[in-house]
Design a protein around this motif. Structure first.
Motif: not given
Length: 818
Positions: A682-684, A740-743, A755-758, A771-775
């Motif tokens: 779920q992508v939020r 604020d992107l999360s999976l 969560e996104a890479r702070k 760019h890696t935004l979330l991993r």
């Protein structure tokens, strides 16, 4: 418009002075002329339902005995579409007493009892010699696709309206034909005008069933009648046999006033079982002694820079060089993709390939205008399994034919239509791996075969040998490629000489070939110009010889063909190149100002791009590249840091006529084993989403589902599928607002939030660098989010499917799947 006005609708053929005849009428193309159509509900007699399996009835003939095992041959009770038979397609099985036998082709299984294989016509059953021959009904063959095809031949089971059932394409052997399907007893009446000297011509056959339960057709009779106000009269009556084409031709009587009705009716013999009468392209026409011809020469996998008249160092095309001096050569032509299927769809429709099936094609336009259209192809991606037989009067596919075989097929087609206009598409596979030039061409430039290779090597073995031998392998492979081109030079020059100067000829290709120009080999993987640039050459009456440097596209092929014969092409996205060839200033400017969009690799993640003037921009997995083709035609210096990326991104979307926003790209890794459960992601994001879509998966390596809402995107990676697929998500917020992107990844009751890479929040922008935004990792997969740009699917457009399990062996043999 009334149905009797077909002569006015279609106009007249453009014949030499002194010979003007009305355009031919291809009756099956004009459902509006049908005034009556009667069809039987089915052709199965007392059978209520089609069987799941069909008994093998024989007769059984012994063809070999090896090590005490006899192979018995019997007619196969289905009609397969395979061209290779080394593996049974999914769902096909042979059983005896509910026991499923093991499949083994002759090269691997001829010594093993209780195995089987098949060909296009025969079933091979291997038994211990002492058991003797099989008896009728001992074995039963199951194949669901044959059952589905059989249902399509029975009106009550087909799900088709009567006109769609009767006016259609059907396949027999390697050929697909368009025409009238009239299972006995059936009849159809056309309201027509019959000009003086008219003739009716067609090929006719009783098609074998797709699924045969032991009963057989005993033949059928075709009656052709005409009514001109004074009652019906028979003009021809023909007995038809099963599986063998009969040429049917009859001169029609003069009709006072011209208006008449034509009736085709079919009747069975003693029964109507399997009396599948098919009339291929019945045509009403006035024969001419000066028919027009057009030849389309489609040379698969041909790089223009390996041809002499495009500047190549080797003497690969000496005869074509002379021929091209009287043609117009377009020096800067490109494809829309680096592999066959999307490129061919664009070429034959004049539209982006995703529109295939929703737009008219060049063959359909020509057929509507009375032309006989024939395509003779040698790549499985051009077959009916991939919907590429659609619209052609006669479409024949042979896997990997040598050029002389294809030329012979074209010559037969033109001879068959010797007194009417005809266009032929000659497709040649000689430039495609594995290179198999005739022996006398084998050592023109190629020296001794490198270790680990043979005269018939495919991609995997070549890549392996290249790692060991390097430059020697590279040069040998290029030499083999060039030798095949020299063979084509000899073959085509003879055909062109036989056709003469009055036949327009267009030479083109679908894509090029990588020879380690950017450290890659073959095609389907990248978007460099060694793959996108193609030859585009036009020669014929009224075509100004010369050369044009303005950019043209495969989208322009169909409009050019239609322009050559005087037909409208204004509804196509592509443009005719004839004005450019003539030096028209407006045409030059229009071509120079037009941006060209491209993409759609067969393998790996999505790649897209655009050429705007001399600037080439591409994107892949969030990385972008920009090249100045005028200064850097080899695409070696990436100018991404100094380019107007926003402007190029917009131009790519506009060129493809699809929204292509900068978005977030979610990529999951493949898994090491077969996943036992679904993984749901779920992508939020608090501001929600505008749209989301799945990236392409042409060869169906994944099983992924996507559900979209404005508040949540849900991706399901299905159990049992190791593969993955890109997901593109357009947020309502700016794409830089990813903090604020999360999976939330869920397997059974186990959840994990990623969560996104702070460290990147507020610092990362879409600047052409990945760019890696979330991993994160969850449930056996890693998940990564980057920036990306991919065109969203357009309305009514479908992503291109490049896999069909029925022809898996053909795809594997060509190197498309492993």
């Amino acid at each position: 418009m009334g149905p009797l006005l077909w002569l006015g609708v279609l106009g007249c053929s453009q014949q030499p002075a002194g010979e003007s005849v009305p355009a031919p009428l291809l009756l099956a193309r004009h459902g509006e002329l049908v005034s009556s159509l009667e069809l039987p509900p089915d052709s199965w007699g007392d059978a209520v339902d089609l069987p799941e399996s069909v008994p093998v009835q024989g007769p059984f003939e012994p063809i070999r005995t090896v090590a005490g095992v006899t192979t018995w041959e019997s007619p196969i009770p289905i009609r397969p579409r395979n061209l290779f038979f080394s593996k049974a397609p999914p769902g096909m099985k042979l059983q005896r007493s509910n026991r499923t036998l093991k499949f083994a082709d002759a090269s691997r299984g001829s010594k093993k009892a209780d195995t089987w294989g098949f060909t296009a016509d025969s079933l091979h059953i291997r038994r211990k010699a002492e058991t003797g021959p099989p008896q009728a009904g001992d074995y039963a063959l199951t194949y669901p696709r044959a059952r589905q095809r059989e249902e399509s031949l029975n009106f009550k089971l087909s799900g088709l309206e009567s006109e769609a059932f009767a006016l259609r394409s059907l396949q027999l052997g390697s050929s697909t034909r368009y025409g009238l399907f009239l299972p006995a007893p059936a009849s159809v009446v056309f309201d027509v005008e019959v000009p003086a000297g008219a003739r009716l011509d067609m090929d006719a056959v009783v098609l074998p069933p797709e699924l045969q339960d032991g009963r057989v057709s005993d033949g059928a009779v075709l009656s052709i009648e005409i009514e001109d106000g004074g009652g019906w009269s028979v003009v021809d009556k023909v007995s038809l046999s099963v599986g063998e084409w009969d040429k049917v031709g009859v001169n029609l009587p003069e009709v006072p006033g011209g208006k008449a009705k034509l009736r085709f009716s079919t009747a069975g013999g003693s029964t109507d079982i399997f009396d599948y009468v098919f009339l291929a392209e019945p045509t009403l026409y006035v024969p001419t002694s000066s028919p027009r011809r057009v030849l389309m020469v489609f040379i698969d996998t041909l790089r223009p820079d390996h041809m002499g008249f495009y500047g190549y160092k080797r003497d690969t095309t000496p005869k074509l060089d002379v021929w091209a001096s009287g043609a117009h050569v377009f020096e800067n032509a490109r494809s829309v993709a680096p592999w066959t299927l999307p490129s061919a769809r664009a070429a034959f429709s004049g539209h982006q390939p995703e529109a295939w099936g929703a737009v008219s094609t060049v063959q359909e336009e020509l057929s509507s205008a009375g032309w006989a259209t024939g395509a003779f192809v040698g790549n499985i991606y051009l077959s009916s399994n991939f919907e590429m037989a659609a619209g052609w009067s006669h479409h024949s596919v042979i896997n990997w034919p040598v050029a002389k075989i294809q030329v012979r097929e074209v010559e037969r087609f033109l001879k068959r239509n010797k007194d009417r206009d005809a266009v032929a598409m000659l497709h040649l596979m000689d430039m495609h791996l594995p290179y198999e030039e005739p022996f006398r061409y084998r050592n023109i430039w190629a020296e001794e075969t490198p270790d680990g290779l043979s005269d018939r090597s495919l991609r995997v073995s070549i890549l392996k040998a290249e790692k060991q031998e390097g430059e020697a392998v590279r040069e040998w492979v290029k030499a083999r490629y060039d030798q095949n081109l020299r063979y084509l030079d000899d073959t085509l020059s003879g055909l062109f000489e036989d056709l003469g100067e009055d036949v327009p000829v267009v030479i083109f290709s679908d894509h090029g070939e990588e020879f380690w120009d950017h450290e890659g080999f073959e095609h389907g993987h990248t978007l460099y110009d060694e793959l996108l640039r193609v030859p585009f050459v036009v020669r014929g009456p009224g075509v100004t010889p010369g050369r044009s440097a303005e950019p043209v596209s495969l989208l322009d092929l169909s409009p050019t063909i239609l322009d050559l014969v005087g037909l409208d092409h204004s509804q196509m996205e592509g443009r005719s190149v004839l004005g450019l060839a003539a030096g028209d200033a407006d045409a030059k400017k229009a071509m120079s100002d037009r941006d060209q969009g491209f993409g759609r690799p067969l393998y790996g993640d999505e790649r897209w791009g655009v050429i705007a003037s001399d600037t080439k921009w591409t994107t892949h997995a969030g990385k972008e590249a920009v090249y100045d083709l005028a200064q850097d035609p080899g695409e070696h210096t990436n100018l991404v840091k100094e380019a107007d990326l926003d402007g190029l991104r917009v131009r790519m979307g506009e060129a493809l006529d699809r929204p292509a926003p900068v978005s977030w790209r979610l990529k999951a890794s493949t898994t090491s084993g077969s996943p036992p459960e679904d993984v749901v992601v779920q992508v939020r994001h608090p501001e929600g989403f505008t749209r989301a879509w799945l990236g392409a998966d042409p060869i169906l390596k994944s099983d992924v589902e996507l559900t979209f809402s404005e508040t949540e995107v849900v991706i399901t990676y299905k159990a049992g599928a190791r593969g993955t697929r890109e997901v593109f998500i357009e947020p309502k917020a700016d794409v830089g607002s990813f903090g604020d992107l999360s999976l939330v990844a869920t397997e059974l009751e186990s959840e994990k939030t990623i969560e996104a890479r702070k460290a990147l929040v507020g610092k990362s922008v879409s600047d052409g660098v990945q760019h890696t935004l979330l991993r994160g990792r969850a449930h056996g997969r890693s998940f990564t989010v980057t920036y990306a740009q991919s065109p969203a699917p357009g309305e009514g457009m479908e992503q291109i499917r490049a896999f069909d399990s029925e022809v898996f062996e053909e795809l594997k043999a060509l190197g498309y799947v492993e």
